[in-house]
Scaffold this active site. Structure first.
Site, PDB file in Angstrom:
ATOM      1  N   HIS A   1      34.650  36.077  41.846  1.00  0.00           N
ATOM      2  CA  HIS A   1      34.036  34.988  41.060  1.00  0.00           C
ATOM      3  C   HIS A   1      34.014  33.680  41.855  1.00  0.00           C
ATOM      4  O   HIS A   1      34.200  32.592  41.286  1.00  0.00           O
ATOM      5  CB  HIS A   1      34.782  34.775  39.729  1.00  0.00           C
ATOM      6  CG  HIS A   1      34.482  35.834  38.710  1.00  0.00           C
ATOM      7  ND1 HIS A   1      33.298  35.894  38.025  1.00  0.00           N
ATOM      8  CD2 HIS A   1      35.210  36.896  38.280  1.00  0.00           C
ATOM      9  CE1 HIS A   1      33.306  36.936  37.193  1.00  0.00           C
ATOM     10  NE2 HIS A   1      34.453  37.561  37.336  1.00  0.00           N
TER      11      HIS A   1
ATOM     12  N   ASP B   1      40.134  38.269  38.132  1.00  0.00           N
ATOM     13  CA  ASP B   1      39.473  39.380  37.460  1.00  0.00           C
ATOM     14  C   ASP B   1      38.240  39.857  38.224  1.00  0.00           C
ATOM     15  O   ASP B   1      37.676  39.149  39.046  1.00  0.00           O
ATOM     16  CB  ASP B   1      39.041  38.941  36.059  1.00  0.00           C
ATOM     17  CG  ASP B   1      38.166  37.695  36.096  1.00  0.00           C
ATOM     18  OD1 ASP B   1      38.497  36.765  36.874  1.00  0.00           O
ATOM     19  OD2 ASP B   1      37.151  37.638  35.381  1.00  0.00           O
ATOM     20  N   GLU B   2      37.868  41.062  37.908  1.00  0.00           N
ATOM     21  CA  GLU B   2      36.554  41.603  38.250  1.00  0.00           C
ATOM     22  C   GLU B   2      36.178  41.472  39.725  1.00  0.00           C
ATOM     23  O   GLU B   2      35.050  41.165  40.064  1.00  0.00           O
ATOM     24  CB  GLU B   2      35.465  40.938  37.375  1.00  0.00           C
ATOM     25  CG  GLU B   2      35.660  41.236  35.903  1.00  0.00           C
ATOM     26  CD  GLU B   2      34.569  40.624  35.033  1.00  0.00           C
ATOM     27  OE1 GLU B   2      34.246  41.218  33.993  1.00  0.00           O
ATOM     28  OE2 GLU B   2      34.055  39.545  35.375  1.00  0.00           O
ATOM     29  N   ASN B   3      37.158  41.685  40.596  1.00  0.00           N
ATOM     30  CA  ASN B   3      36.835  41.843  42.017  1.00  0.00           C
ATOM     31  C   ASN B   3      36.461  43.303  42.225  1.00  0.00           C
ATOM     32  O   ASN B   3      37.309  44.176  42.131  1.00  0.00           O
ATOM     33  CB  ASN B   3      38.056  41.454  42.854  1.00  0.00           C
ATOM     34  CG  ASN B   3      37.893  41.855  44.311  1.00  0.00           C
ATOM     35  OD1 ASN B   3      36.783  42.099  44.783  1.00  0.00           O
ATOM     36  ND2 ASN B   3      39.005  41.925  45.014  1.00  0.00           N
TER      37      ASN B   3
END
Lengths: 711, 711
Positions: free
Chosen positions: A255, A318-320
Site C-alpha cells: 500500500h 496488510d495485503e502485501n
C-alpha cells in the site's frame, strides 16, 4: 464539593430496585450506561439553570461544559449564559472532577463517572477529565421535551466502558477528507463516547501528511491534498479537548505506491510509479532488503511520531501480495541468506526492525492481522480485519488486539448486524487473561466510495450503535431498543453539526434540477429511502469507477439501513413469524405504504426517461424492481388476508422476478425490503394449514429458496 | 502572460452584437455583470481542466482559486487536483492579475475584471486581487449541467461594480452570533460580491468584543458571549482573504446600557444598570459633559481602531431619546454654557470630539442619520436608515453616505421589494457631484428575532438580490429574471455552507418529534412555506419575548418570501391583469395547489390539537386562515371560469374573512398569498363585462377595498 460517598448515598435512596434495568426503562442515552435507573420527576431545563464547576477545573473541562450548554441550546432553543457571577439561582448542575487536568488522553484512562438527577439539582462526578467528558456526553442526550417544556429525567447512573479502545478509522487516502469533516466527526465521536480516531494517512492513492523531513512525499504523492503539520496539530488538539486519542497509520510495506512516486528506488521492482487512481491490492511494495528503505521510513516515522503524540503508531502491514518480492532474485537471495523461509518471514523481519526502531522512541506499533507472527514482540498490537478467530489467535499468542471485522462502514450492513457483532462473542473459549488482551474495536470508514459530502451518511448514525457495542455490556443486545435510541442520538448528531441528514437534500440536487416539481422531488426522496448502496462490491459493478468519478450517482444518494424499508421488513417478519395466528388486521398496515412506493417508483421511472435527468437513467432497474416487488407483495398480502393459497406457478414466477430485482444492476444499489417480499411470496404459496407463525420450521422453510410442494 | 489587449481582441471576435443583452441572455450570474454576452458553445468542465496562475499571484489569489475548485467540486462532484506539475493538459483556465498582492481591502479598490470563455479555454483578467476575486465568484456561478455533463458557457464579460460600498450589517448584540456563523456569511458575501461586513458590536443588550484596556466591558456586559481579540483578528483576516472590509460599530452615546453595567458613573442618570433583555429604545445614554466619558470611550475606540484596521469606525449615534439629558440639570447647564442650543447640539458636540480624536488616529467616522449636522466635519459618513430623502439631504450637505433603509432583513419584505429599492432612485434630482457621494448601501440583519440557527434564512437568499442592486446598473430591474437567477445563486450558497436551506429540517424538528409520521412532516413543510414571519412588529404581538425566549416557534420556522406563495400570487396576477381575456384554461393551474394547501392546513390543525405538539398550538389561527382563504379562492376561481358573478353578500363575507385571516395573531406569522385571494374575490364579484384584464382601472378598482356595486 460533593463526594463520591454522597453520590452512593443518593443512589441508595432509590432502594435495591433502582439499578434494575428493563427495556422500558432504558431512557434516551446511547451507549447505554453500565448502570442506570430513572426515578420519578424531572429537573426543569430553564434558562436560570446554573452549571457549577469547581475552581480547579481544567480549561478542557470548562470548554466541554460550554459545549454542553451549546448542545442543549441547539436542541431546545434555550440559551444559557456562561457567566456565573453573583449568586447562582437554583436549580444547579454541579460538575465535580477529583483531578481535572489537560493531559493528553491515553489508553486505559479512567472514563467512569456517576450522575444523579432529581427535581432540584443534578450532580456529575468523575475522578478525571475523561470521565467528566463522558458524563457530559450523557447529559447532552438527556434533555427531553414534555408537555411542560424541556427537562432532564430524574435518574441515577454509574457508568464506565466495557472496552478501553473504541475507535473510528477514517481513510483520507482513497478520497481526500479535509479538516472540517474530521473535526465534525470528532464532535460526533465525543457524543457517543468513542475515544480513538484512527487516521489512515498513506496508501497507494495518496500520502496525506506534510512531512518536513521528506516534503517530496506530499509534493508528489498527494495531488496537493494533505494535512499540513499545523492541521495535524489542530486535529490532535481538537481530539484531546474531547479526550480522544489520535492514532496515525502509515501503511507499510505494501500500500505504498504514494511513497514510491517520489522514491521508486525503494520499490521491490523497477519504477517509475504513479499514484493509483483505482482501488484494490497492488503489487507495489517497499524493498526490505534495501537499507535506504529503513533510512527513509524511519526518518518519516520519527517525524510523524513527534507530530502524533499518542503511544501507538499503526504500520498497516496488510495485503502485501508478495509478487514483487517473488519476482526479485536479490530479495529471494536475501530471504535465503537470512533464513527467513519465505516472503512472510521477510515481512516479519521488516516489522521487527520497525518495531525496534519505534520502541526506542517510546512507541508501540500496531498493524493489521498480517503482521501477526510468533516472533513479533508482544508489545505490538493487532488490528483484526479478519475476525473473531484471528483476533482470538492473537490473544492466545499473547498479543493485545482490537476488532475491526464486522464494523466496516463502507459495507451497507445494518446497524443491527454491526451491533450484534461482538469483539468477544458469547461462547468464546478464551481464558480471562486472553480476553483481557482484547481491548475493543474500531468502526472503519474506508473511503474508496465516499467523499466529504457523503462520508457522514455512511458513518452515522450506524457508528453510534457500534459505539454502544464497545462501551456497554455484552448482554445489551436488544435491537429494537437500540434502534429507538439510535433515532434519538441521530437527531443529537445532526444538532452537533454532523451532516448525515443535512447533506441529503444537496445529494438529491445532484439528480434533479431547479425545475423539478415538489411532487417529483418528494417521490425521489421516498424512492431513494427504499434503496441502499452497494458496498465495496460496487467497484466490480461500476468498473469504470476511479478516484475522479464524481460521487453523485444514485448509489451515492442512497444511504444504508434506512428506516422505511427496515420498518416494513420488521413488520412483515412480525406478521409472519411472531407466535400466534396470522393477524388479518395487520395486512392493511403492511399494505399501506406500498402504494406510495409504487407511485414514487413510477415518478422516478418517468423522470429517468427525460433528457434533463441523465443521472436518473440508472434508476430504471431499481424502480422497475420496486414496482414488480410491490405488485408481488400486494398479491401475497391479499391472499394471506383471504386465506387463499397462490399457485405454485405464480410463486415460481414471483420468486424469479424477485431474484432479478435483487441481481446486480448498474446503479450499484439494492432493495433491502426484498427479503420480506420473498417471505410473503413463500407464505402465500403455503397451504393455509401449514402457516404456523412462531414455529421455527415454518420460518426455516420459508427462508429456504425452494417453494414448498403443493399439498 | 495574457495582456488586456489580447482579451479585448478576444472580445472583439464576437462582433458588435456580442455585448447586447436581452432578458433571455442574462445567464446564471448574480449580481448581473455590467456587460456580458453569451456566444455559442461551451467549455467542458472535465477533471483535466487546468487552472493556470501567474507565478507572482498572491497567496490570497491562490487560495481563492482553490476555493473555486472546491466550489465546483461541491456542485459537480468532479475533483480537481491543486497540482499543476508537468505539462498542463488543455483545456485551461488562465487567471491573470496585473498586480497581485495581499493588501487589506479598502474603499474604492479596483474590483473590475474581464472574463472570456470559448470552447477551448477561459481567461480571467484583472488589475488587482479584488477584481480577480470578483471574477472567480462569477466563475463559481457559471458551471452548468447539460445533457453532455458540466461546462462553462462560452461568454465574454467586462464587469465592474456600480457602487463601491456594498455591505451586510450583522448585529451580534441582541442575540449572540458566534464566529462560525460570521465566517460562513463571509463566504456567502464573497459569492455575491458584497465587500463590507459591518459588525454591530455594542448595544444595550451586549458588548461583544474583548477589550484589553477595559476587560470589565465584556466581563460584565456580555454574558460571556463576545469575540476574543484572536477571533476578531480571524474575522478580519478571513474577510481580507475575500477582499471584504470589516467595519466595526460601537454605538454611542445611546444604546450603551452594556457599557454602563460596568461604568454607571458615566451615565446621564444614576445607576446601577443591568443588561437589557428586551428590545427597543431605552433612556440609558453616556454623559457627554463628563470628561471621564471621553477617557473611557477614546481608550476603547483607540484599542478597537487597532484591532479593526479598516479606515472607517462606525459610532452609531442613533435613537438617543434624550430623556436622561433633559432630566439632568447639570447636563442642561452644560448645554447652555457651551451654547449648544439643545440635546441635539450636545450630541453634535460629542460627535465632533470623537471625530477629532479618531481623525487623529487616521480613522473616518460614520454614523446613522442622527449624527448628520452642518457642523459635523465633512469626512464623516452617513449610514441612512431613514431613507432616500435623508440620504439626499446628507449628500447635498457634502457628506458621503450609504443607504440602509429598505434593506432591513429583519423585515419579511420580498426580495423584489428590496431589489427595486435604489440608493439613488430614478428621478433623483441630485447633481452628479451629489450623486457621487452616495457610495452604496448595506443590507442589515438586526438580531432581535434571530439566532445562529435562523439568521442564515433571514439573510439569504434575499441579500443576493440586494447585492445585485448595489453592483449592477440601475436599469437592471427585471424582477422575474432576478428571481430566476436568485434560485440558482441560492443553490450555490447552500453548497458554500450557508444554512438557509439546510437548517430548515432542524427548525421543523422543534415543532414535531421522532414519532411524527412522514406525511405529517410533509404537510408541515408545505404549510410553513405558505407562511412568512412577522418583522420587528412581532415583539408587539408576542409581548413576552425577550433575549431568553427560544427562537423555535412557528414564526422562527417560517421564512420570508417563499416560492410557493409567491409563484401562486404571481400566477393570479397574470391571470387577472395580463392583457387579453381571462384565460379559462389557467384556472385549473391556479386551482391545482390549493387542495394540497388545505390538506396541509388540516393536518397541521389536527397535530396542533394533540398533546405531543405544544409548539403547534399557535398554528391554529394561520391554519384556519389557509383553509378559509383556499375555500374563497376556489369559489372565486370556479365563478371566474364559468363566467358567473358571485353575490355582493358572498363577497362582503369573503373579504371580512380574509381580513380576519390577515390580522395579527399570536403566532406572529402572515399569509403572503392572501392579497391574491382578495383580487380573486373582487374579480369574481365584478360583472363579467367589467372584467377587463390589462386595463389599469380594472386593477386599481380591484385593489381598492370596496366591493364594486352590482350592475
Amino acid at each position: 464539593m460533593k463526594t463520591y460517598a454522597t453520590l452512593i448515598a443518593l443512589a441508595a435512596l432509590g432502594g435495591a430496585g433502582l439499578w434494575a434495568q428493563t427495556p422500558a426503562q432504558t431512557g434516551p442515552v446511547m451507549p447505554l450506561p453500565a448502570e442506570q435507573a430513572f426515578g420519578g420527576g424531572e429537573l426543569t431545563l430553564s434558562p436560570n439553570l446554573a452549571i457549577e464547576l469547581s475552581r480547579d477545573a481544567s480549561p478542557r473541562l470548562r470548554a466541554a461544559v460550554q459545549r454542553l450548554r451549546e448542545a442543549w441550546s441547539r436542541q431546545t432553543g434555550i440559551r444559557w449564559s456562561e457567566s456565573t457571577e453573583g449568586a447562582a439561582p437554583a436549580p444547579v448542575l454541579t460538575v465535580v472532577c477529583d483531578r481535572s487536568d489537560s493531559a493528553l488522553p491515553g489508553l486505559g484512562d479512567d472514563e467512569s463517572y456517576t450522575l444523579t438527577i432529581d427535581s432540584h439539582r443534578a450532580a456529575l462526578h468523575s475522578a478525571r477529565d475523561a470521565g467528566a467528558l463522558r458524563g457530559l456526553a450523557t447529559l447532552t442526550q438527556l434533555a427531553t421535551r414534555g408537555p411542560n417544556g424541556w427537562s432532564l429525567p430524574a435518574a441515577t447512573m454509574r457508568d464506565a466502558p466495557r472496552f478501553a479502545w473504541r475507535g473510528l478509522l477514517i481513510d483520507v487516502c482513497r478520497h481526500w477528507i479535509p479538516l472540517p469533516v474530521i473535526e465534525r466527526n470528532l464532535d460526533a465521536m465525543a457524543l457517543v463516547k468513542l475515544n480513538v480516531l484512527h487516521l489512515h494517512l498513506s496508501d497507494d492513492q495518496g500520502f496525506r501528511v506534510e512531512s518536513r523531513t521528506h516534503p517530496e512525499l506530499q509534493r508528489l504523492g498527494s495531488d496537493g491534498h494533505y494535512f499540513s503539520r499545523t492541521e495535524i496539530a489542530e486535529i490532535v488538539a481538537y481530539a484531546a479537548e474531547r479526550c480522544i486519542r489520535v492514532v496515525p497509520e502509515f501503511d507499510v510495506p505494501g500500500h505504498t505506491t504514494s511513497w514510491l512516486v517520489a522514491h521508486p528506488e525503494l520499490a521491490s521492482a523497477p519504477g517509475p510509479y504513479q499514484l493509483k487512481r483505482q482501488w484494490g491490492v497492488f503489487d507495489a511494495v517497499l524493498d526490505p532488503t534495501n537499507e535506504r528503505t529503513y533510512a527513509l521510513v524511519e526518518e518519516v516515522m520519527a517525524e510523524m511520531g513527534g507530530l502524533f503524540p499518542d503511544a501507538f503508531m499503526h504500520l498497516g502491514g496488510d495485503e502485501n501480495n508478495g509478487h514483487q518480492w517473488t519476482g526479485n532474485p536479490g530479495i529471494q537471495a536475501f530471504i535465503r541468506e537470512h533464513r527467513l523461509t519465505d516472503n512472510a518471514g521477510l515481512q516479519v523481519y521488516f516489522n521487527q526492525r520497525l518495531d525496534a526502531f519505534l520502541a526506542g522512541r517510546g512507541k508501540r506499533v500496531m498493524g493489521w492481522d498480517e503482521i501477526l507472527h510468533p516472533e513479533l514482540p508482544r508489545d505490538a498490537m493487532i488490528d483484526s480485519w479478519r475476525g473473531t478467530a484471528a483476533l482470538a489467535a492473537a490473544a492466545r499468542l499473547g498479543f493485545s488486539g482490537i476488532m475491526a471485522h464486522g464494523y466496516y462502514l463502507d459495507h451497507p450492513d445494518s446497524a443491527a448486524d454491526e451491533y450484534l457483532n461482538d469483539p468477544v462473542p458469547a461462547g468464546s473459549r478464551l481464558t480471562a487473561a486472553e480476553r483481557s488482551r482484547i481491548l475493543g474495536g474500531e468502526a472503519s470508514m474506508w473511503s474508496e466510495l465516499v467523499g466529504p459530502e457523503t462520508i457522514d451518511s455512511r458513518i452515522w448514525p450506524r457508528a453510534a450503535a457500534i459505539a454502544e457495542r464497545f462501551w456497554s455490556g455484552e448482554q445489551v443486545r436488544d435491537v429494537g431498543d437500540m434502534y429507538r435510541r439510535l433515532a434519538l442520538v441521530s437527531a443529537r448528531l445532526t444538532e452537533a453539526g454532523v451532516r448525515h441528514e443535512s447533506n441529503h437534500e444537496g445529494m438529491i440536487d445532484h439528480l434533479v434540477d431547479l425545475n423539478t416539481a415538489p411532487g417529483e422531488r418528494q417521490a425521489l426522496r421516498t424512492f431513494v429511502d427504499l434503496l441502499e448502496p452497494e458496498g465495496y462490491h460496487r467497484v466490480e459493478i461500476q468498473i469504470w469507477m476511479n478516484q475522479g468519478t464524481p460521487l453523485t450517482g444514485l448509489a451515492d444518494v442512497t444511504r444504508p439501513d434506512r428506516g422505511p424499508a427496515r420498518a416494513w421488513r420488521d413488520a412483515v417478519s412480525h406478521y409472519l413469524f411472531a407466535p400466534g395466528a396470522l393477524d388479518r388486521g395487520a395486512v392493511a398496515a403492511l399494505a399501506a405504504p406500498l402504494d406510495s412506493w409504487s407511485h414514487a417508483a413510477r415518478v422516478v421511472l418517468a423522470m429517468g426517461g427525460r433528457r434533463e435527468y441523465p443521472a436518473l437513467r440508472e434508476a430504471k432497474v431499481p424502480a422497475e424492481g420496486v414496482l414488480a416487488a410491490v405488485a408481488i407483495a400486494q398479491a401475497a398480502l391479499n391472499a394471506l388476508a383471504d386465506g387463499r393459497v397462490l399457485s405454485r406457478e405464480w410463486q415460481i414466477e414471483a420468486l424469479a422476478t424477485l431474484d432479478r430485482a435483487a441481481a446486480d444492476n448498474l446503479s450499484a444499489t439494492n432493495l433491502p425490503f426484498l427479503p420480506a417480499v420473498r417471505w410473503l411470496t413463500l407464505a402465500a404459496g403455503a397451504p393455509a394449514a401449514a402457516r404456523r407463525p412462531g414455529e421455527p420450521d415454518w420460518r426455516a422453510r420459508l427462508e429456504g429458496r425452494t417453494p414448498p410442494a403443493r399439498s
